[in-house]
Scaffold this active site. Structure first.
Site, PDB file in Angstrom:
ATOM      1  N   SER A 258       0.843  -1.189   0.000  1.00 54.97           N
ATOM      2  CA  SER A 258       0.000   0.000   0.000  1.00 54.97           C
ATOM      3  C   SER A 258       0.880   1.241   0.000  1.00 54.97           C
ATOM      4  CB  SER A 258      -0.904   0.024   1.234  1.00 54.97           C
ATOM      5  OG  SER A 258      -1.537   1.285   1.359  1.00 54.97           O
TER       6      SER A 258
ATOM      7  N   ASN B  61      -0.973  -4.047  -6.362  1.00 54.18           N
ATOM      8  CA  ASN B  61      -1.693  -3.037  -5.605  1.00 54.18           C
ATOM      9  C   ASN B  61      -1.868  -1.794  -6.473  1.00 54.18           C
ATOM     10  OD1 ASN B  61      -2.765  -1.598  -3.314  1.00 54.18           O
ATOM     11  ND2 ASN B  61      -1.491  -2.862  -1.979  1.00 54.18           N
TER      12      ASN B  61
ATOM     13  N   ASN C 298      -0.092   4.049   1.088  1.00 53.61           N
ATOM     14  CA  ASN C 298      -0.723   4.990   2.009  1.00 53.61           C
ATOM     15  C   ASN C 298      -0.343   4.804   3.474  1.00 53.61           C
ATOM     16  OD1 ASN C 298      -2.180   6.147  -0.171  1.00 53.61           O
ATOM     17  ND2 ASN C 298      -3.580   4.397  -0.099  1.00 53.61           N
ATOM     18  N   THR C 299       0.582   3.893   3.761  1.00 48.91           N
ATOM     19  CA  THR C 299       1.156   3.743   5.088  1.00 48.91           C
ATOM     20  C   THR C 299       2.638   4.064   4.975  1.00 48.91           C
ATOM     21  OG1 THR C 299      -0.460   2.088   5.819  1.00 48.91           O
ATOM     22  CG2 THR C 299       1.652   2.129   6.971  1.00 48.91           C
TER      23      THR C 299
END
Length: 348
Positions: A181, A252, A183-184
């Site tokens: 991801s 992803n 977004n982390t």
């Protein structure tokens, strides 16, 4: 009727804030399941069994992680004809994710940008939800996607993955390790050679211990990013083989904005999914297929908006496919269309 109904519903939902629409849409799917009317949206889905990771999937088309993060809608989503349902990403502790707004549509390009940040209610809540699912109890293929909490230092990330693996092992058909991801913060650093080797080694050791404890082998899949060069893909493929991983999920979302340039929301931070991701994702699948030579099965994700796209993913080397953004834009009818297209592609 199926092809006519969903576009009308989509127009309604696309007039709403994306996260509001997401919640309402899932509530609607639950309602259809309750009244026995899921077929109004999904239509007929052919049976096309395929064996991957030692599991028999009733068809090769699955729901990707992210739509049902907490496993609250498993039975309703399964009633739409998916061959498998993947829930999560789940972390050891509940966390709110990134500040809103964090979900954006680019409808002219059939794309979505998200920076959700692993918002979820934690692994204990997910397990409570799974325990009430008839699909999970009756042998449906349920994948559980695991991640790390945002405030866990990257050098302790393995601890979070091992906690989640231990907790979900008994109820999962397979477990997906999400290191991709965007977004982390720093999460994708785990795709680097030394970090990935250490993580996979720890996961496989724990998998062996849990297999002995529970008397069943639960496959492990690794989910990777599309933003990798050829050398990185080669290194990941080598590690997948060396550690005897059971599958790789490619891919992803992407940090690239190719295909959405100049469109509203295109400069929002986060991962891009949908139609613009198809070519990039397929390229990664092809490279993995060449490197893995059938030793590790590939689950293809990214940009599937039609049956032809699903068949192209299989032609590139995937054994199974998953989608999420295509489900938002095309609706449940895409499930049967994709299953039929893959069956034709395999016959030809």
């Amino acid at each position: 009727m199926v092809t006519m109904l969903y576009p009308l519903l989509r127009n309604f939902f696309f007039a709403l804030d994306p996260e509001t629409a997401h919640g309402l849409g899932l509530s609607g799917v639950d309602l259809l399941k309750t009244v026995g009317a899921s077929c109004l949206l999904s239509g007929e889905v052919p049976t096309d069994p395929v064996e991957v990771m030692g599991l028999t999937f009733p068809n090769p088309v699955g729901l990707a992680a992210g739509l049902d993060k907490n496993g609250e809608h498993i039975d309703a989503l399964a009633a739409l004809g998916f061959g498998s349902i993947e829930i999560g990403t789940v972390t050891p502790r509940a966390q709110p994710g990134n500040p809103k707004p964090r979900l954006f549509r680019v409808p002219e390009r059939q794309a979505i940008i998200n920076r959700m940040g692993f918002n979820n209610d934690g692994v204990d809540r997910l397990l409570a939800n799974v325990s009430t699912s008839r699909f999970a109890r009756s042998g449906g293929i349920l994948g559980i996607n695991i991640g790390k909490n945002f405030d866990t230092p990257i050098d302790r990330a393995a601890d979070d993955y091992l906690i989640c693996l231990d907790r979900v092992y008994q109820v999962a058909s397979y477990v997906t390790v999400n290191i991709s991801s965007p977004n982390t913060r720093n999460l994708r650093e785990l795709q680097q050679d030394a970090a990935l080797a250490a993580l996979l080694g720890s996961l496989k050791t724990t998998q062996a211990r849990l297999t002995d404890r529970h008397g069943r082998y639960v496959p492990l899949a690794l989910k990777i990013a599309p933003d990798l060069d050829e050398l990185q893909i080669q290194a990941i493929a080598d590690l997948l083989r060396r550690h005897h991983m059971d599958a790789v999920i490619a891919t992803n979302t992407t940090l690239s904005r190719t295909g959405v340039e100049g469109r509203a929301n295109s400069e929002e931070a986060g991962g891009l999914s949908g139609a613009p991701l198809l070519a990039m994702s397929n390229a990664v699948v092809r490279q993995l297929a060449a490197r893995l030579a059938g030793e590790v099965p590939i689950i293809g994700v990214g940009g599937i908006m039609s049956g032809a796209d699903a068949a192209a993913k299989v032609a590139a080397g995937a054994c199974l496919v998953q989608f999420y953004t295509g489900f938002i834009y095309r609706g449940p009818a895409l499930v049967g269309e994709a299953v039929a297209a893959i069956a034709r592609q395999r016959r030809d």
